[in-house]
Design a protein around this motif. Structure first.
Motif, mmCIF file in Angstrom:
data_model
loop_
_atom_site.group_PDB
_atom_site.id
_atom_site.type_symbol
_atom_site.label_atom_id
_atom_site.label_comp_id
_atom_site.label_asym_id
_atom_site.label_seq_id
_atom_site.Cartn_x
_atom_site.Cartn_y
_atom_site.Cartn_z
ATOM 1 N N UNK A 1 40.842 -4.488 41.566
ATOM 2 C CA UNK A 1 39.589 -4.490 40.828
ATOM 3 C C UNK A 1 38.710 -5.636 41.282
ATOM 4 N N UNK A 2 37.418 -5.367 41.360
ATOM 5 C CA UNK A 2 36.440 -6.372 41.757
ATOM 6 C C UNK A 2 35.294 -6.309 40.758
ATOM 7 N N UNK A 3 34.912 -7.443 40.211
ATOM 8 C CA UNK A 3 33.788 -7.438 39.278
ATOM 9 C C UNK A 3 32.472 -7.521 40.026
ATOM 10 N N UNK A 4 31.427 -6.970 39.407
ATOM 11 C CA UNK A 4 30.060 -7.036 39.911
ATOM 12 C C UNK A 4 29.158 -7.376 38.736
ATOM 13 N N UNK A 5 27.963 -7.852 39.042
ATOM 14 C CA UNK A 5 27.047 -8.190 37.961
ATOM 15 C C UNK A 5 26.053 -7.078 37.642
#
Length: 125
Positions: A10-14
């Motif tokens: 998982x990778x967070x983004x804004x």
């Protein structure tokens, strides 16, 4: 022993809309929208992108794309409007590629970021 039915990173983004446009339209990757975020399925591997209000990009590469030709991949990225990252002391060539294979120091690799500042790479092993 842990019994699993699968795994994914998982990778967070804004900004989920900006991430969708970048990964789908700029990079041309298959992206599925889900109620919780975006799912990239890449040669059987799954990466989940989710919006996080206090997102902070990592200071390291979070996703590497293996390519057959680093030169072709970099050319395609630049033509799509992607800016390659340049790192002091990394001895990247004029195209932004670190030629590790020639120096027997790992793969040929080039880095870039997504709209959220996450560091990505293309590499030719």
């Amino acid at each position: 022993m842990l019994t699993t039915t699968g795994a994914f990173s998982g990778i967070s983004v804004d900004d989920q809309a900006a991430a969708l446009a970048f990964y789908r339209d700029t990079l041309g990757l298959p992206v599925d929208q889900t109620p919780m975020g975006l799912r990239l399925t890449l040669d059987g591997a799954t990466v989940f992108l989710y919006e996080k209000g206090d997102h902070q990009p990592a200071s390291f590469t979070v996703l590497n794309f293996e390519v057959l030709s680093i030169d072709a991949a970099v050319r395609e990225l630049v033509e799509a409007g992607v800016t390659l990252e340049r790192y002091p002391g990394m001895h990247q060539d004029d195209d932004g590629i670190l030629r590790g294979k020639k120096a027997n120091m790992g793969p040929d690799i080039a880095w870039f970021t997504d709209p959220a500042g996450n560091i990505l790479s293309v590499l030719e092993a």
